[in-house]
Design a protein around this motif. Structure first.
Motif, PDB file in Angstrom:
ATOM      1  N   ILE A  91       0.728  -0.991  -0.053  1.00  0.00           N
ATOM      2  CA  ILE A  91       0.095   0.147  -0.019  1.00  0.00           C
ATOM      3  C   ILE A  91       0.917   1.207   0.055  1.00  0.00           C
ATOM      4  O   ILE A  91       0.537   2.199  -0.913  1.00  0.00           O
ATOM      5  CB  ILE A  91      -0.990   0.232   1.102  1.00  0.00           C
ATOM      6  CG1 ILE A  91      -2.112  -1.225   0.908  1.00  0.00           C
ATOM      7  CG2 ILE A  91      -1.619   1.387   1.327  1.00  0.00           C
ATOM      8  CD1 ILE A  91      -2.884  -1.441   2.358  1.00  0.00           C
ATOM      9  N   VAL A  96      -2.439   0.121  -4.262  1.00  0.00           N
ATOM     10  CA  VAL A  96      -3.808   0.260  -4.510  1.00  0.00           C
ATOM     11  C   VAL A  96      -4.064   1.247  -5.432  1.00  0.00           C
ATOM     12  O   VAL A  96      -5.196   1.204  -6.265  1.00  0.00           O
ATOM     13  CB  VAL A  96      -4.363   0.866  -3.038  1.00  0.00           C
ATOM     14  CG1 VAL A  96      -5.728   1.080  -3.366  1.00  0.00           C
ATOM     15  CG2 VAL A  96      -4.322  -0.334  -1.809  1.00  0.00           C
ATOM     16  N   VAL A 101      -8.051  -2.315  -4.809  1.00  0.00           N
ATOM     17  CA  VAL A 101      -7.959  -3.417  -3.791  1.00  0.00           C
ATOM     18  C   VAL A 101      -8.056  -4.846  -4.461  1.00  0.00           C
ATOM     19  O   VAL A 101      -7.231  -5.751  -4.058  1.00  0.00           O
ATOM     20  CB  VAL A 101      -9.171  -3.329  -2.939  1.00  0.00           C
ATOM     21  CG1 VAL A 101      -9.296  -4.049  -1.763  1.00  0.00           C
ATOM     22  CG2 VAL A 101      -9.228  -2.038  -2.347  1.00  0.00           C
ATOM     23  N   SER A 105      -5.339  -7.564  -3.430  1.00  0.00           N
ATOM     24  CA  SER A 105      -5.713  -8.923  -2.729  1.00  0.00           C
ATOM     25  C   SER A 105      -5.250  -9.894  -3.698  1.00  0.00           C
ATOM     26  O   SER A 105      -4.600 -11.033  -3.099  1.00  0.00           O
ATOM     27  CB  SER A 105      -7.312  -9.109  -2.969  1.00  0.00           C
ATOM     28  OG  SER A 105      -7.726  -7.792  -2.004  1.00  0.00           O
ATOM     29  N   GLU A 112     -10.916  -9.854  -1.248  1.00  0.00           N
ATOM     30  CA  GLU A 112     -10.918  -8.680  -0.898  1.00  0.00           C
ATOM     31  C   GLU A 112     -11.432  -8.751   0.663  1.00  0.00           C
ATOM     32  O   GLU A 112     -10.935  -7.710   1.437  1.00  0.00           O
ATOM     33  CB  GLU A 112     -11.769  -7.872  -1.953  1.00  0.00           C
ATOM     34  CG  GLU A 112     -10.940  -7.695  -3.371  1.00  0.00           C
ATOM     35  CD  GLU A 112     -11.775  -6.717  -4.248  1.00  0.00           C
ATOM     36  OE1 GLU A 112     -12.445  -5.909  -3.785  1.00  0.00           O
ATOM     37  OE2 GLU A 112     -11.856  -7.107  -5.296  1.00  0.00           O
ATOM     38  N   GLN A 116      -9.712  -7.046   3.667  1.00  0.00           N
ATOM     39  CA  GLN A 116     -10.490  -5.937   4.796  1.00  0.00           C
ATOM     40  C   GLN A 116     -10.534  -6.198   5.981  1.00  0.00           C
ATOM     41  O   GLN A 116     -10.072  -5.425   6.776  1.00  0.00           O
ATOM     42  CB  GLN A 116     -11.553  -5.610   3.892  1.00  0.00           C
ATOM     43  CG  GLN A 116     -12.719  -4.700   4.689  1.00  0.00           C
ATOM     44  CD  GLN A 116     -12.321  -3.286   4.228  1.00  0.00           C
ATOM     45  OE1 GLN A 116     -11.747  -3.004   3.292  1.00  0.00           O
ATOM     46  NE2 GLN A 116     -12.673  -2.380   5.089  1.00  0.00           N
ATOM     47  N   PRO A 127      -7.880  -1.325   3.197  1.00  0.00           N
ATOM     48  CA  PRO A 127      -6.778  -0.784   2.333  1.00  0.00           C
ATOM     49  C   PRO A 127      -7.204   0.612   1.621  1.00  0.00           C
ATOM     50  O   PRO A 127      -6.175   1.283   1.474  1.00  0.00           O
ATOM     51  CB  PRO A 127      -6.976  -2.137   1.257  1.00  0.00           C
ATOM     52  CG  PRO A 127      -8.171  -2.842   1.539  1.00  0.00           C
ATOM     53  CD  PRO A 127      -8.356  -2.448   2.869  1.00  0.00           C
ATOM     54  N   LEU A 128      -8.462   0.924   1.327  1.00  0.00           N
ATOM     55  CA  LEU A 128      -8.924   1.971   0.622  1.00  0.00           C
ATOM     56  C   LEU A 128      -8.827   3.169   1.552  1.00  0.00           C
ATOM     57  O   LEU A 128      -7.955   4.131   1.065  1.00  0.00           O
ATOM     58  CB  LEU A 128     -10.236   1.716   0.372  1.00  0.00           C
ATOM     59  CG  LEU A 128     -10.700   1.229  -1.226  1.00  0.00           C
ATOM     60  CD1 LEU A 128     -12.265   1.192  -1.090  1.00  0.00           C
ATOM     61  CD2 LEU A 128      -9.999   1.779  -2.281  1.00  0.00           C
TER      62      LEU A 128
END
Length: 501
Positions: A91, A96, A101, A105, A112, A116, A127-128
């Motif tokens: 990241i 990303v 994502v 993943s 995903e 998460q 992750p976002l």
């Protein structure tokens, strides 16, 4: 650390924990670093977060005094080899922003949903949100250090739209992008416009100067000396008081110049980028190169207690274990340097660069001959005839085999690589023994716990200290240095240099 321990760090203003823990103040809606100079909040008003993204997700805004988003990163992500540690390294490298994502993943081999859940459990954010926090930090750097137009700064930082950029800056910094830039100008003076057509670099898109923070102490002289002694002609060189090199980045090439800061706590970094979208990635790779996220006091607590290493650590406080900006380059250079001196390895690597590297559009002059090429791609060397490489046949065949494995993806040395799997894959290749695989693991994969018991420099240092020095005895002794055996290796190498003076 539990909440009570975190509060003790905040109450004492302990800068060692900056970047490891963030404190939100419920009475003000602001989050800070532990060393913030503001009045310590009451215990009942303090809540703690493992990441800036978690604090932002809980609705807290970044403190304008201590700027908690600008702290060194957590050293935990250097040490951890599990999926959370691998994900964080990817990241911060911009995975990303480049692949979403789904791409992150897939690279990690998790769904995903699983990823998460794991990141939210460990870091309080998915992750976002973690990538968004990093984009905000990159945007702040652009707004405060350049006169780049707002739209260009937004897209260079990785935002998908101007609206997203504006909303994020307001939410995290409690001001508009324009206000953030104006506040910085009042504090530090107006930002300089990005240089176009710089006399040293030609028509690169721009030049950005920024400060990279670290946890003191830091033996910068040793790190720059280590890098300068291994600088490959055409790709990197030592400067009057630092180091600079060519970067291969996701969207283009760039040049990084690194030098000690005017005071303790940061390194000056000057980046000349072909694509400003690469800013965040370039910064993180420079941080990995200089090992800026390390916790030197945690390392010293283990190594100083050792009979052999204690005096060495006391003689060189803050010694780091340098990584690399391009893991594949480092791996190929490890093959080139097998069984020859550092100076000879530089010469051979320089010849490969001149023949197989991609020339820069505009070379950069410098004291060591300047920067002229990007280091050859693995795909390029995979197609080379081993008989035509300037090294013995066995080593040239090993280099081509490694380049082929890297080009095909059979071996992954990226920030999200599984260190154990990568090291095992390296050992299966012809011509790669334990020393080479472990050296690649130490520097290319940034593993802080690698020891090289058969290394000649390590053996000489141990023998000088009264240790038998043979590989088996050295490996046994080094068990007491875990989890910081990479740093122990550097202390042993540095002691050889001091003894030679």
């Amino acid at each position: 650390m539990d909440d009570d321990q975190s509060y003790l760090a905040v109450r004492s203003g302990d800068a060692r924990f900056d970047g490891m823990v963030f404190v939100g103040v419920t009475s003000t809606g602001i989050y800070c670093r532990p060393s913030c100079p503001a009045v310590t909040p009451k215990r009942e008003n303090a809540v703690f977060f493992p990441s800036a993204a978690a604090a932002q997700g809980a609705g807290f805004r970044a403190c304008k005094r201590c700027r908690p988003d600008a702290t060194p990163g957590s050293p935990e992500w250097n040490a951890r080899a599990d999926v959370v540690g691998r994900a964080m390294r990817m990241i911060t490298d911009g995975a990303v922003d480049r692949g979403g994502v789904a791409g992150l993943s897939a690279a990690l081999g998790y769904s995903e949903r699983q990823l998460q859940r794991l990141l939210t459990t460990e870091l309080g954010a998915g992750p976002l949100a973690l990538a968004r926090a990093q984009r905000a930090q990159t945007a702040r750097v652009l707004l405060e250090t350049t006169a780049l137009p707002m739209a260009d700064a937004a897209f260079a930082a990785g935002f998908a739209s101007i609206r997203q950029f504006n909303d994020t800056i307001r939410e995290i910094f409690a001001c508009t992008p324009t206000e953030l830039r104006e506040r910085s100008a009042r504090r530090d003076g107006p930002a300089r416009p990005l240089t176009v057509g710089h006399p040293d670099t030609g028509p690169l898109a721009g030049t950005i100067s920024l400060r990279l923070p670290y946890r003191a102490p830091y033996d910068l002289e040793h790190t720059f000396g280590f890098l300068g002694a291994r600088a490959v002609p055409g790709v990197e060189e030592a400067t009057r008081n630092g180091y600079r090199r060519v970067l291969r980045l996701p969207h283009g090439t760039g040049i990084a110049e690194l030098a000690p800061g005017d005071g303790a706590g940061y390194v000056w970094c000057r980046l000349r980028l072909g694509e400003l979208r690469d800013l965040g990635t370039a910064v993180q790779r420079c941080r990995r190169l200089l090992d800026l996220d390390a916790d030197p006091q945690a390392v010293a607590e283990v190594l100083e207690a050792d009979t052999f290493l204690g005096p060495l650590v006391a003689a060189a406080p803050g010694l780091r274990s340098p990584g690399h900006v391009d893991p594949e380059e480092l791996a190929m250079r490890a093959i080139i340097g097998q069984q020859i001196s550092v100076a000879a390895a530089r010469t051979v690597a320089g010849r490969l660069v001149a023949r197989f590297g991609k020339p820069l559009d505009v070379p950069v002059s410098g004291p060591g001959g300047g920067l002229t090429h990007v280091f050859p791609l693995a795909e390029t060397l995979a197609e080379a005839d081993p008989r035509e490489l300037p090294m013995p046949r066995g080593r040239s065949q090993a280099l081509v085999a490694l380049a082929s494995a890297l080009a095909s993806g059979d071996i992954d040395l990226g920030p999200g690589a599984d260190r154990d799997a990568s090291a095992e894959g390296l050992r299966r290749l012809p011509g790669i023994g334990p020393w080479t695989a472990d050296y690649i693991r130490m520097r290319a994969l940034g593993d802080p716990d690698v020891f090289l018991p058969t290394d000649l420099g390590v053996r000489h240092a141990l023998e000088r200290l009264g240790h038998p020095g043979d590989g088996r005895s050295a490996a046994t002794t080094a068990q007491a240095w875990r989890p910081w055996r990479s740093y122990a290796s550097h202390h042993l190498w540095a002691s050889n240099a001091r003894a030679a003076l």
